[in-house]
Enzyme design. Structure first.
Site, PDB file in Angstrom:
ATOM      1  N   PHE A 297      -4.288  -5.880   8.138  1.00 18.59           N
ATOM      2  CA  PHE A 297      -5.041  -5.278   7.049  1.00 18.59           C
ATOM      3  C   PHE A 297      -4.192  -4.092   6.564  1.00 18.59           C
ATOM      4  O   PHE A 297      -4.285  -2.989   7.096  1.00 18.59           O
ATOM      5  CB  PHE A 297      -6.399  -4.786   7.540  1.00 18.59           C
ATOM      6  CG  PHE A 297      -7.360  -5.865   7.981  1.00 18.59           C
ATOM      7  CD1 PHE A 297      -7.043  -6.735   9.017  1.00 18.59           C
ATOM      8  CD2 PHE A 297      -8.601  -6.000   7.371  1.00 18.59           C
ATOM      9  CE1 PHE A 297      -7.928  -7.721   9.422  1.00 18.59           C
ATOM     10  CE2 PHE A 297      -9.501  -6.982   7.764  1.00 18.59           C
ATOM     11  CZ  PHE A 297      -9.160  -7.840   8.797  1.00 18.59           C
ATOM     12  N   ASP A 298      -3.378  -4.354   5.560  1.00 16.67           N
ATOM     13  CA  ASP A 298      -2.418  -3.315   5.148  1.00 16.67           C
ATOM     14  C   ASP A 298      -3.091  -2.067   4.601  1.00 16.67           C
ATOM     15  O   ASP A 298      -2.490  -0.996   4.613  1.00 16.67           O
ATOM     16  CB  ASP A 298      -1.453  -3.876   4.102  1.00 16.67           C
ATOM     17  CG  ASP A 298      -0.525  -4.907   4.686  1.00 16.67           C
ATOM     18  OD1 ASP A 298       0.552  -4.543   5.166  1.00 16.67           O
ATOM     19  OD2 ASP A 298      -0.900  -6.094   4.697  1.00 16.67           O
ATOM     20  N   GLY A 305      -1.189   3.584   1.444  1.00 17.24           N
ATOM     21  CA  GLY A 305      -0.794   4.699   0.580  1.00 17.24           C
ATOM     22  C   GLY A 305       0.316   5.548   1.169  1.00 17.24           C
ATOM     23  O   GLY A 305       1.131   6.117   0.439  1.00 17.24           O
ATOM     24  N   VAL A 379       5.345  -1.964   3.269  1.00 18.65           N
ATOM     25  CA  VAL A 379       4.667  -2.005   4.562  1.00 18.65           C
ATOM     26  C   VAL A 379       5.442  -2.982   5.440  1.00 18.65           C
ATOM     27  O   VAL A 379       5.316  -4.191   5.294  1.00 18.65           O
ATOM     28  CB  VAL A 379       3.199  -2.457   4.424  1.00 18.65           C
ATOM     29  CG1 VAL A 379       2.462  -2.256   5.745  1.00 18.65           C
ATOM     30  CG2 VAL A 379       2.494  -1.704   3.312  1.00 18.65           C
ATOM     31  N   ASN A 381       7.961  -5.453   6.540  1.00 17.12           N
ATOM     32  CA  ASN A 381       8.896  -6.339   5.846  1.00 17.12           C
ATOM     33  C   ASN A 381       8.522  -6.570   4.387  1.00 17.12           C
ATOM     34  O   ASN A 381       9.348  -7.020   3.602  1.00 17.12           O
ATOM     35  CB  ASN A 381       8.985  -7.680   6.581  1.00 17.12           C
ATOM     36  CG  ASN A 381       7.631  -8.324   6.799  1.00 17.12           C
ATOM     37  OD1 ASN A 381       6.736  -7.716   7.386  1.00 17.12           O
ATOM     38  ND2 ASN A 381       7.449  -9.541   6.340  1.00 17.12           N
ATOM     39  N   TYR A 382       7.261  -6.299   4.012  1.00 20.91           N
ATOM     40  CA  TYR A 382       6.802  -6.631   2.667  1.00 20.91           C
ATOM     41  C   TYR A 382       6.739  -5.433   1.730  1.00 20.91           C
ATOM     42  O   TYR A 382       6.515  -4.313   2.163  1.00 20.91           O
ATOM     43  CB  TYR A 382       5.401  -7.270   2.733  1.00 20.91           C
ATOM     44  CG  TYR A 382       5.478  -8.763   2.548  1.00 20.91           C
ATOM     45  CD1 TYR A 382       5.766  -9.293   1.297  1.00 20.91           C
ATOM     46  CD2 TYR A 382       5.303  -9.625   3.611  1.00 20.91           C
ATOM     47  CE1 TYR A 382       5.880 -10.660   1.126  1.00 20.91           C
ATOM     48  CE2 TYR A 382       5.421 -10.995   3.442  1.00 20.91           C
ATOM     49  CZ  TYR A 382       5.705 -11.503   2.194  1.00 20.91           C
ATOM     50  OH  TYR A 382       5.825 -12.843   2.015  1.00 20.91           O
ATOM     51  N   ASP A 383       6.882  -5.717   0.446  1.00 15.76           N
ATOM     52  CA  ASP A 383       6.736  -4.693  -0.596  1.00 15.76           C
ATOM     53  C   ASP A 383       5.673  -5.171  -1.576  1.00 15.76           C
ATOM     54  O   ASP A 383       5.727  -6.323  -2.025  1.00 15.76           O
ATOM     55  CB  ASP A 383       8.052  -4.479  -1.336  1.00 15.76           C
ATOM     56  CG  ASP A 383       9.163  -4.041  -0.382  1.00 15.76           C
ATOM     57  OD1 ASP A 383       9.665  -4.895   0.370  1.00 15.76           O
ATOM     58  OD2 ASP A 383       9.503  -2.853  -0.388  1.00 15.76           O
ATOM     59  N   HIS A 432       1.501 -18.185   5.561  1.00 12.37           N
ATOM     60  CA  HIS A 432       0.559 -17.065   5.633  1.00 12.37           C
ATOM     61  C   HIS A 432      -0.118 -16.904   4.290  1.00 12.37           C
ATOM     62  O   HIS A 432       0.237 -17.577   3.320  1.00 12.37           O
ATOM     63  CB  HIS A 432       1.298 -15.777   6.022  1.00 12.37           C
ATOM     64  CG  HIS A 432       2.422 -15.437   5.089  1.00 12.37           C
ATOM     65  ND1 HIS A 432       3.675 -16.001   5.203  1.00 12.37           N
ATOM     66  CD2 HIS A 432       2.476 -14.622   4.010  1.00 12.37           C
ATOM     67  CE1 HIS A 432       4.457 -15.539   4.239  1.00 12.37           C
ATOM     68  NE2 HIS A 432       3.752 -14.710   3.488  1.00 12.37           N
ATOM     69  N   HIS A 434      -1.724 -13.784   1.513  1.00 11.78           N
ATOM     70  CA  HIS A 434      -1.876 -12.364   1.171  1.00 11.78           C
ATOM     71  C   HIS A 434      -3.172 -12.296   0.374  1.00 11.78           C
ATOM     72  O   HIS A 434      -3.224 -12.755  -0.764  1.00 11.78           O
ATOM     73  CB  HIS A 434      -0.736 -11.865   0.284  1.00 11.78           C
ATOM     74  CG  HIS A 434       0.633 -12.027   0.867  1.00 11.78           C
ATOM     75  ND1 HIS A 434       1.323 -10.995   1.460  1.00 11.78           N
ATOM     76  CD2 HIS A 434       1.445 -13.097   0.939  1.00 11.78           C
ATOM     77  CE1 HIS A 434       2.501 -11.435   1.871  1.00 11.78           C
ATOM     78  NE2 HIS A 434       2.606 -12.707   1.563  1.00 11.78           N
ATOM     79  N   ASP A 581     -27.438  -0.209 -10.404  1.00 15.01           N
ATOM     80  CA  ASP A 581     -26.032   0.180 -10.294  1.00 15.01           C
ATOM     81  C   ASP A 581     -25.353  -0.817  -9.359  1.00 15.01           C
ATOM     82  O   ASP A 581     -25.626  -0.837  -8.162  1.00 15.01           O
ATOM     83  CB  ASP A 581     -25.942   1.616  -9.757  1.00 15.01           C
ATOM     84  CG  ASP A 581     -24.559   2.213  -9.964  1.00 15.01           C
ATOM     85  OD1 ASP A 581     -23.629   1.472 -10.365  1.00 15.01           O
ATOM     86  OD2 ASP A 581     -24.402   3.427  -9.737  1.00 15.01           O
TER      87      ASP A 581
HETATM   88 NI    NI Z   1       4.284 -13.847   1.753  1.00 14.87          NI
END
Ligand code: NI
Length: 637
Positions: A297-298, A305, A379, A381-383, A432, A434, A581
């Site tokens: 859970f990035d 952030g 985060v 390996n990933y951007d 995987h 995302h 609301d």
């Molecule tokens: Ni991927």
């Protein structure tokens, strides 16, 4: 002397406020000296307080929300500090799960693993003598923690061979070695060695110096705005064309839009109160011992952030750019600033509208300009780039750009694992997903809104004698439990948010529609740990009644949480949703089946959605965009 303008209540915490909030919490003695600050952000004021400030300048208490891991104390803590009052308003222990990781947690994992004799022996078994050069990646445990360590802050670590400092370690995964770390006990629990696999033969370097020559046929393309950009910025408020909104960067939710409105004649019309990432998860689909536990859970576990890039003009962003610096809280409670963390600029976006009247041979065409607010986070390996686009016709779009490096696995020569396609010789990349969830707090012309699901359906027989007839069928999502919905591309399904008490010129309630893209849901088995923990990703759309404490789709403490928190919990109450609301939560993303072209660095893949006005205006709101001054008449060419 100029009059002191009060800080707008939605301005992000300044560095001095971060320091002061940390000091207030420490001096309260609720946390020990060794406690690590995981994140801190403005605790946003409630809507009533904001409205009172906006209408009559009523003072609003500046509050900070602070998440702390106190190893020697109570563990994961969630505190609210009043900066105006100089006191701790609340400080509670996470009931289940843990707060997001801090840099300090990650560095500690690397230190502990590298000092561990079992890990050192496992690395040496693979012919690596220079242990300092080994890349160790800390991982969250995905809900797979030993029962006897229940409640402890647990992590795993994987290792990669680097042949030089800037080498791409993902080309040489140290297959088979998994370390388990207990940060509460400050120790390595075990190092598993599932057996030696030879390293893949290739390298994965992609820097300029690693490429055999560049293509030479690209001529310069320059964006010039000789009179400057068309937006105005005051603090974190942005005005562009008829749009007006605020932006900030939250340590967990990343880029946030606040109080988005569009000026329609002399009316300032609110569309969204707040829009931001509410969670994301990257579940891996490989059953092997290196991967089955991977589902990061990035946002809520990693604190996306804190991994915000400092953007570079001419590289990340082109044209006349306005950057915003981002101030966040470091592990000791001290502020740190990411310069140029948010990028704001305009882009030409092709044609906005056009028609050629064939009888009179007259053509009207307008060019589209869009405003872009973006931030990019790395985060592991990933951007991930998060981009919000504002268009002149009232359309809002959210786009995630996925790039970076695949998770990899070394495989024996000739082996073709079913759940991890080969991307290079002896190098596989597990399948995987995302999956992102964005929380959209609509306040369409006021706080009371309703949500409809709209399908295009063929009309039944008596009304459809020629068989051609179809119509849009709108179904009210009247309660939270029935407002858990999925996309249906064959029905051109969309969801429409309306204000039932405000009508447009046709007498219909004003509305905006959420138009989904190709949006997968979670592929993992419903009984799997990840399905329970990332329930938000099991449906595309959720609608809940507004609650200011419900900002995260998997709850506030997804790290090691057993599951059930967030959207399933929020909507379990089955609150009524009509003319109240409402908050719309939309899950989308990509299912990633790696191919060799994704290696060694992945070209950008896109995911996202758009929000289109649907009867919000009485007609095309962009008729007043002037013809382009660059427009040549055919005769003048
Ligand atoms: Ni991927």
């Amino acid at each position: 002397m100029s009059e002191q303008v009060p800080l707008h209540p939605l301005e992000p915490l300044r560095p001095d406020e971060i320091s002061r909030a940390s000091r207030i919490l420490r001096e309260s003695e609720r946390i020990g000296d060794g406690a690590r600050f995981c994140w801190m952000a403005l605790h946003e004021p409630e809507k009533e307080a904001l409205a009172a400030f906006e209408s009559r300048g009523a003072a609003v208490d500046r509050q900070a929300r602070i998440m702390v891991f106190d190893r020697e104390g109570e563990g994961s803590l969630d505190a609210i500090v009043s900066l105006s009052g100089g006191k701790v308003l609340s400080c509670t222990r996470a009931p289940d799960g843990h707060v997001a990781l801090s840099f300090a947690d990650m560095i500690r994992v690397i230190q502990l693993v590298k000092a561990d004799p079992a890990w050192q022996a496992a690395i040496r078994r693979r012919g690596i003598e220079d242990l300092d050069s080994v890349q160790v990646d800390p991982w969250v445990t995905g809900g797979f923690e030993p029962e006897e360590r229940r409640g402890a802050r647990m992590m795993r670590a994987l290792s990669y061979r680097r042949d030089f400092a800037a080498d791409n370690g993902y080309a040489h995964p140290i297959e088979g070695v998994v370390a388990l770390v207990d940060l509460s006990a400050d120790e390595v629990v075990e190092v598993l060695d599932h057996g030696v696999t030879p390293f893949p033969p290739g390298h994965g370097n992609y820097a300029a110096e690693d490429v055999d020559g560049f293509r030479k046929d690209l001529r310069p393309l320059e964006i010039t705005q000789p009179e400057g950009p068309s937006f105005d910025v005051l603090g974190n408020e942005i005005r562009w064309q008829k749009w007006r909104f605020r932006t900030s960067l939250h340590p967990v939710h990343g880029l946030v839009l606040h109080t988005v409105s569009y000026r329609d004649g002399d009316r300032e019309r609110r569309i969204l109160h707040r829009a931001a990432l509410a969670e994301m998860v990257v579940p891996y689909g490989d059953p092997g011992p290196m991967h089955y536990w991977k589902s990061v859970f990035d946002a809520g576990e990693m604190g996306i952030g804190q991994f915000t890039n400092s953007l570079v003009l001419g590289c990340d962003c082109l044209g006349e750019i306005r950057y915003f610096d981002v101030s966040l809280c470091g592990p000791q409670g001290d502020p740190f600033t990411i310069s140029k963390g948010i990028c704001l600029h305009e882009e030409d976006f092709g044609i906005l509208w056009k028609h050629t009247d064939l009888a009179s041979r007259s053509t009207q065409v307008r060019r589209s300009r869009r405003l872009v607010v973006s931030a990019i986070h790395t985060v592991g390996n990933y951007d991930y780039g998060f981009f919000w686009y504002f268009y002149q016709d009232g359309t809002l779009q959210m786009e995630v750009k996925l790039t970076g490096i695949l998770q990899t696995s070394a495989v024996a020569p000739g082996e073709q694992p079913p759940c991890a396609p080969l991307v290079a010789p002896q190098l596989a990349a597990p399948v995987h997903q995302h999956l992102f969830n964005v929380r959209l707090d609509f306040d369409l012309d006021g706080r009371k809104n309703s949500v409809y699901e709209v399908d295009a359906v063929r009309l039944p027989d008596p009304e459809n004698p020629a068989g051609n007839a179809f119509a849009a069928r709108a179904t009210l999502l009247g309660r939270e439990r029935e407002a858990r919905r999925d996309i249906d591309p064959s029905a051109s399904r969309y969801w429409k948010i309306v204000n039932p008490e405000v009508s447009n010129a046709t007498g219909q309630p004003v509305g905006y529609k959420l138009v989904p893209g190709n949006a997968p849901t979670l592929l993992a088995h419903p009984d799997s740990k990840v399905a329970r923990r990332a329930a938000f990703a099991t449906h595309n759309l959720w609608v809940t009644a507004y609650d200011p404490s419900q900002l995260s789709a998997a709850g506030d403490f997804p790290n090691q949480h057993p599951g059930g928190a967030g959207l399933p919990e929020y909507s379990a109450a089955d609150r009524p949703l009509e003319n109240t609301d409402v908050v719309v939560w939309y899950s989308f993303g990509v299912t990633h089946i790696p191919v060799p072209e994704h290696w060694p660095v992945m070209p950008v893949e896109y995911a996202g959605f758009t929000l289109h006005p649907a009867g919000f205006f009485d007609r095309n709101p962009a008729l007043d965009v002037a013809p382009s001054s660059a427009c040549h008449s055919p005769e003048s060419d």
